[in-house]
Design a protein around this motif. Structure first.
Motif, PDB file in Angstrom:
ATOM      1  N   ARG A  11       0.696  -1.321   0.122  1.00  0.00           N
ATOM      2  CA  ARG A  11       0.538   0.226  -0.129  1.00  0.00           C
ATOM      3  C   ARG A  11       1.159   0.807   0.126  1.00  0.00           C
ATOM      4  NH1 ARG A  11      -4.982   1.181   3.518  1.00  0.00           N
ATOM      5  NH2 ARG A  11      -6.216   1.560   1.898  1.00  0.00           N
ATOM      6  N   MET A  14      -1.740   7.811  -0.681  1.00  0.00           N
ATOM      7  CA  MET A  14      -2.703   8.102  -2.245  1.00  0.00           C
ATOM      8  C   MET A  14      -1.785   9.937  -2.728  1.00  0.00           C
ATOM      9  SD  MET A  14      -6.504   8.498  -2.854  1.00  0.00           S
ATOM     10  CE  MET A  14      -7.044   9.697  -3.830  1.00  0.00           C
ATOM     11  N   GLU A  16      -3.214  12.207  -4.986  1.00  0.00           N
ATOM     12  CA  GLU A  16      -3.311  12.628  -5.688  1.00  0.00           C
ATOM     13  C   GLU A  16      -5.146  12.987  -4.881  1.00  0.00           C
ATOM     14  OE1 GLU A  16      -5.523   9.993  -8.705  1.00  0.00           O
ATOM     15  OE2 GLU A  16      -3.542   9.504  -9.376  1.00  0.00           O
TER      16      GLU A  16
END
Length: 146
Positions: A11, A14, A16
């Protein structure tokens, strides 16, 4: 070795940002401003003369009294959202009452470019008799060629 911040697996954080809600809000605001902007232009339809001049310094918090003369020579007094058609004699009476309630209120004159010069001068003379020592004239800036 697994530390206390190890989440395990592959993982990755993120990187974005979801901008869809931001775009939705901006489009709603755009529609609201497009609808309300034409409503903000209020008052008597007056074709103002176009001249180059410096804008007035707005140091007062008082809303100005705007006395308008339209192309037909009719007089109107505007204070805020209230606009009333009056005669030249009523202009003096109403301005005297207003200045007694709120001394120092700025008085502005909007004269249509097609109205006779004499009517604007008569209006300014009436305002001076009513006790207005300083009258401002409203005009529009000329269209820019750039």
């Amino acid at each position: 070795m697994h530390g206390p911040f190890h989440r395990g697996g592959a993982r990755k954080p993120m990187a974005e940002i979801n901008v869809v809600p931001f775009i939705d809000v901006m489009l709603v605001l755009l529609v609201i401003f497009m609808i309300t902007a034409p409503m903000l232009t209020q008052g008597v339809q007056v074709d103002l003369p176009q001249v180059s001049s410096e804008p007035m310094d707005s140091t007062d918090n008082d809303e100005p009294v705007i006395v308008s003369v339209d192309r037909d020579g009719q007089y109107f007094i505007s204070l805020g959202d209230e606009e009333t058609a009056v005669s030249l004699d009523e202009v003096a009476d109403r301005v005297i009452i207003l200045l007694e309630r709120r001394p120092g209120t700025p008085v502005m004159v909007r004269g249509d470019r097609n109205v006779s010069y004499g009517q604007v001068v008569n209006l300014m003379s009436t305002l001076q008799i009513a006790g207005v020592s300083n009258v401002g004239l409203i005009s529009e800036p000329p269209p820019s060629d750039g």
